[in-house]
Design a protein around this motif. Sequence first.
Motif: not given
Length: 781
Positions: A503-506, A484-486, A508-516, A530-535
């Motif tokens: 993979d996680h950080t890219m 079940g992990d990315l 995140l960047s894409a999702m931020i772009d899309l959400a904004v 995803l931020f929490i999982t990455t940390r």
Amino acid sequence: METQATTSDPKHTNELINATSPYLLQHAHNPVSWRLWSDEAFAEARERDVPVFLSIGYSTCYWCHVMERESFESEAIAKIMNEHFVCIKLDREEHPEIDELYMAATTIMTGSGGWPMSVFLEPEKRKPFWCGTYFPPEPMYNRPSFPQVLQSLASAYKDKRDEVLEQSDALAAAVAEQVSTQQQPVQVGAKHIQASVSGLLRMFDRINGGFGGAPKFPQPVFMELLLDARSIVDADTKAAIDQSVKLTLDRMGIGGIFDQVGGGFHRYSVDEFWLVPHFEKMLYDNGQLLHLYARAAEVYDDDFYRRIARKTAEYVLREMRDPSSDPGTTGFYSAQDAEVNHREGQNYLWNKEQILEVLESDDAEFAIRVYGLDAGTNFKDPHHPSESASNVLRLDKRPELVAADLGMSNESFLDRLDRINEALYEARSKRDQPGTDDKVVCSWNAMLVSGLVRAGVVLNERSFIEAARHAVAFMLKTLRTPDGDLARSWRAHKSEIAAGLEDHTMLLSAMIDLAVADNDDPLWTDIERLFITTRELFESTPGVFHDTRANRADLFIRPRSLHDGATPSGVGMMALNYARMIGIASEDRWVEWSVQTLQGVSASIASNPISVANSTRALISMMKDRERIGSAYDFAGASDAPSPRANPVSVYVSEDQISVGEDAPASFSVALEIDEPFHIVAADPGSSEASKSLIPLRVGLIEGQGIAVYAEYPEGETFGEGDQQINIHHGRIEFEVAIEKADGIGPTPGKPVLGITFQTCNQSQCMAPVTVRLPVELTIK
């Protein structure tokens, strides 16, 4: 290479037949008993008491194909491999963290790297003891044959085991120093941003655009950094930034590196003019360049950049996904090959006769003039010199300038050119096509999502944003491991390799772009998760992120790469994601996390802000929000930060132009002047514990191919005592370097470029190793 080459009744089948990677499947019927990267393969090597031969490559790698045809399909060579080694084949695109470790070892040992990578490991800790790249089946190019390498290393492992293991320990320690070192935080600020901008402007090619000489890579992260910085620099620097960005984008857009007929960008240009490309197309290049051209179109209100962005997006949507799949059920493919029928760029090349066959005479005349065929040919296959020369299609100038030369309006010129391109594309589609690596790579898809979102907003093209949304939905729902992990990659409905930090950080960047861009509130819940999982997975101490999860038993160190190259560093992207969130979210925790991550990359920003471009971009973003950050971080000012470019070693050469040919070697002198109280590590650093973690003096190829390099390094002086004793140089040293023609030798295709690598130390500490380009123009006759 959507599927591997097969026959109705293959003579050989090895373990790679169980893989999903197109690259691995290409080798599934080699006579080599290839194994997958697994604990079982290394256990076999321990049980048989033999070393491991690790071959790393990727599906669109030209020299990987060559070495397969020459060596891995040879029954005689396969017999040596199977008898004396456990042989493992690895797709670097599926396992970038493994590739990174052994590429570091290869460059440390040989002074250069490339693919296919050929690494020999001891099977207990998987440490490398000998490294190389391509080897021919018989001695040539001033290289030993692959059978010679195999037999020599098999004998060494059997008869000189202690020496082999000692070398593996030393090489592993050097790799650890290079890719996993954590440095103490330093204060960074305006001075380091200034250093990055001035450094890039010094590197800028004022004639052809881009940074550096041939082979010339797009390097979009450099231009993204310059565009970030243009709002905080003075007017003169802003004008210089605009000149460098616009000239680079102009020259790339009219050059052969851009597919003028079908859209999209090839990997790089083999010359400094952006004319003749290395023809493979990579998703990560096109995702990043799509974002860059769309952003530049908005910044400069430039219709040509809008056109390039649109054609790039249309190319990816047309050729790099499965059109029969339902939206959100698949992602975008990773690459298209450079060769067709073993011929470089065959699908993309034209001659006058072919143009005349496809087009009516008036249109053919127009195309021949506009695309430069009337000026003669510009491409000859270096691997098949007996074949006729042909043309890579390119423009002489920006479209509006070509239109003016022809007495046409820009609109009517582009309308006619588009109609011609449609006919040429239709004819080209009937040719044999380059293979497509149809695996879906998480981080590369995320880069494309960011590009599609930016292009969709700038071009007001809703279909681009919808395609980005579908790709994100696929990554969130389907791109998952059995746990079940990315996942890192997906192919044939399988995704078994866990995603890394990149993979996680890219994503995140894409999702931020899309959400904004889409004002998507529900997507922020997924972003927060995803931020929490990455940390949780990749952060060891506050602000310190690693490329892999902890406790990876199959890696001899836990890598932490900050360098932004063809693909961005996961660490740098994490810093940039946090910095962006300061301006988006109101909670103070984003400031705290951003400051922690900046401190984790600050030493690298201070020492080389260009190499860690995305980390420097995070610093720029934070300085724009310094009012919000307040007292949480004290930025270094323009005058109180140490210069990141200061280096106490000056390098000189005796010749600035050298030619070599068949039986015509050449030589020149290299001199280094080392300021007091510094010294550099000698070519032979010694055998102490301290020496194992240091980088020795080396001269070699840092780009290109075609020459072999030999140096008569001077003996070093002893420094320190006991386990801390090493060999060093101080003051001035001078030594001879000899070069000779050696076809195929070098890290990348293209014109050879020499560099010198050294590590500078003082009485108490050592700086990071640096590689300096030698100012010697090499000509191969």
